[in-house]
Design a protein around this motif. Sequence first.
Motif, mmCIF file in Angstrom:
data_model
loop_
_atom_site.group_PDB
_atom_site.id
_atom_site.type_symbol
_atom_site.label_atom_id
_atom_site.label_comp_id
_atom_site.label_asym_id
_atom_site.label_seq_id
_atom_site.Cartn_x
_atom_site.Cartn_y
_atom_site.Cartn_z
ATOM 1 N N LEU A 90 -22.798 8.538 -1.302
ATOM 2 C CA LEU A 90 -22.035 7.489 -0.610
ATOM 3 C C LEU A 90 -20.559 7.552 -0.972
ATOM 4 O O LEU A 90 -19.694 7.357 -0.111
ATOM 5 C CB LEU A 90 -22.613 6.108 -0.953
ATOM 6 N N ALA A 91 -20.249 7.848 -2.228
ATOM 7 C CA ALA A 91 -18.842 7.953 -2.638
ATOM 8 C C ALA A 91 -18.173 9.107 -1.890
ATOM 9 O O ALA A 91 -17.032 8.995 -1.426
ATOM 10 C CB ALA A 91 -18.736 8.151 -4.149
ATOM 11 N N ALA A 92 -18.909 10.217 -1.741
ATOM 12 C CA ALA A 92 -18.349 11.370 -1.020
ATOM 13 C C ALA A 92 -18.149 11.035 0.454
ATOM 14 O O ALA A 92 -17.149 11.434 1.064
ATOM 15 C CB ALA A 92 -19.275 12.577 -1.182
ATOM 16 N N LEU A 93 -19.084 10.280 1.037
ATOM 17 C CA LEU A 93 -18.947 9.907 2.450
ATOM 18 C C LEU A 93 -17.795 8.922 2.650
ATOM 19 O O LEU A 93 -17.101 8.972 3.664
ATOM 20 C CB LEU A 93 -20.259 9.312 2.982
ATOM 21 N N ARG A 94 -17.605 8.044 1.679
ATOM 22 C CA ARG A 94 -16.471 7.115 1.780
ATOM 23 C C ARG A 94 -15.153 7.902 1.814
ATOM 24 O O ARG A 94 -14.232 7.573 2.559
ATOM 25 C CB ARG A 94 -16.485 6.139 0.597
ATOM 26 N N ASP A 95 -15.086 8.987 1.019
ATOM 27 C CA ASP A 95 -13.868 9.812 1.021
ATOM 28 C C ASP A 95 -13.740 10.602 2.330
ATOM 29 O O ASP A 95 -12.642 10.824 2.830
ATOM 30 C CB ASP A 95 -13.883 10.789 -0.161
ATOM 31 N N GLU A 96 -14.892 11.033 2.858
ATOM 32 C CA GLU A 96 -14.861 11.831 4.091
ATOM 33 C C GLU A 96 -14.521 10.970 5.313
ATOM 34 O O GLU A 96 -13.912 11.452 6.265
ATOM 35 C CB GLU A 96 -16.233 12.501 4.278
ATOM 36 N N TYR A 97 -14.951 9.710 5.282
ATOM 37 C CA TYR A 97 -14.709 8.799 6.416
ATOM 38 C C TYR A 97 -13.958 7.565 5.924
ATOM 39 O O TYR A 97 -14.536 6.477 5.859
ATOM 40 C CB TYR A 97 -16.033 8.376 7.056
ATOM 41 N N PRO A 98 -12.686 7.706 5.607
ATOM 42 C CA PRO A 98 -11.958 6.563 5.040
ATOM 43 C C PRO A 98 -11.897 5.418 6.055
ATOM 44 O O PRO A 98 -11.700 5.660 7.235
ATOM 45 C CB PRO A 98 -10.566 7.134 4.736
ATOM 46 N N GLY A 99 -12.113 4.212 5.592
ATOM 47 C CA GLY A 99 -12.039 3.056 6.480
ATOM 48 C C GLY A 99 -13.339 2.742 7.192
ATOM 49 O O GLY A 99 -13.465 1.705 7.824
ATOM 50 N N ALA A 100 -14.320 3.632 7.095
ATOM 51 C CA ALA A 100 -15.598 3.369 7.763
ATOM 52 C C ALA A 100 -16.406 2.354 6.957
ATOM 53 O O ALA A 100 -16.253 2.239 5.745
ATOM 54 C CB ALA A 100 -16.390 4.663 7.905
ATOM 55 N N LEU A 101 -17.254 1.615 7.674
ATOM 56 C CA LEU A 101 -18.184 0.695 7.023
ATOM 57 C C LEU A 101 -19.527 1.415 6.940
ATOM 58 O O LEU A 101 -20.104 1.788 7.959
ATOM 59 C CB LEU A 101 -18.291 -0.568 7.882
ATOM 60 N N LEU A 102 -19.989 1.646 5.720
ATOM 61 C CA LEU A 102 -21.219 2.424 5.536
ATOM 62 C C LEU A 102 -22.431 1.506 5.390
ATOM 63 O O LEU A 102 -22.380 0.497 4.677
ATOM 64 C CB LEU A 102 -21.109 3.304 4.282
ATOM 65 N N PHE A 103 -23.496 1.880 6.075
ATOM 66 C CA PHE A 103 -24.787 1.195 5.938
ATOM 67 C C PHE A 103 -25.792 2.208 5.422
ATOM 68 O O PHE A 103 -26.019 3.229 6.076
ATOM 69 C CB PHE A 103 -25.282 0.677 7.298
#
Length: 200
Positions: A90-103
């Motif tokens: 999830l941390a890597a995805l947050r960096d890959e998609y900045p500003g996205a809301l992850l579920f």
Amino acid sequence: MGERIGVFGGTFDPIHHGHLIAAAELRHALRVDRVLFVPASRPPHKQSAVQASDQDRLAMLRLAIARDEGFQMSMIEYERAGLSYTVDTLAALRDEYPGALLFLFLGEDALRDLPTWHRPEGILSLARLGIATRPRSHLDLDVLYRALPGTRGRIELVPTPSIGISATDLRARVADGRPIRYQTPDAVIDYIRQHGIYRR
Ligand code: ATP
């Protein structure tokens, strides 16, 4: 507003209609723009249970989601060496998609185990939880809130009709020569046949 992304991790050994229906229900209910299926390269708790090769699991996943524009595959757990914990993914995805809301999409069974996962509070700081529940679920949220206070207010429960299908059962069915038709897409069934996967 940022993009809303569903993250659906699993061993997908093999992917089946339980996963696909849950992903579709969660996507709709949580108004998620796209779902990233994240195949686990070496799941810490499941290593011995994985029976198809990585290559075959990925090929089946690719076939199963090919016709749905909102479904994509992320190779993020393959790109990192070693064990992948959900919190790191999830941390890597947050960096890959900045500003996205992850579920983070999970089945009800996986939610029950969440307090035992690596850094569960870290997971909750990175993503909200979208939970596929049985239509008449007996999930006791108070137990979960006590075990993991960060879950309070961070969980969306979404009733999902198909929860009886499981990959373990599908593997046993193939081994025993029992039918798996209608439990996973035809393309996956053809692939399993052609490559002789899960046979005894
Ligand atoms: P296995 O039977 O080998 O444990 P599985 O079918 O549960 O496999 P996984 O790849 O381990 O599949 O599961 C990935 C995610 O999919 C988990 O969050 C799990 O809770 C969820 N899931 C699995 N089966 C279903 C189903 N029938 N309906 C909804 N969610 C499911």
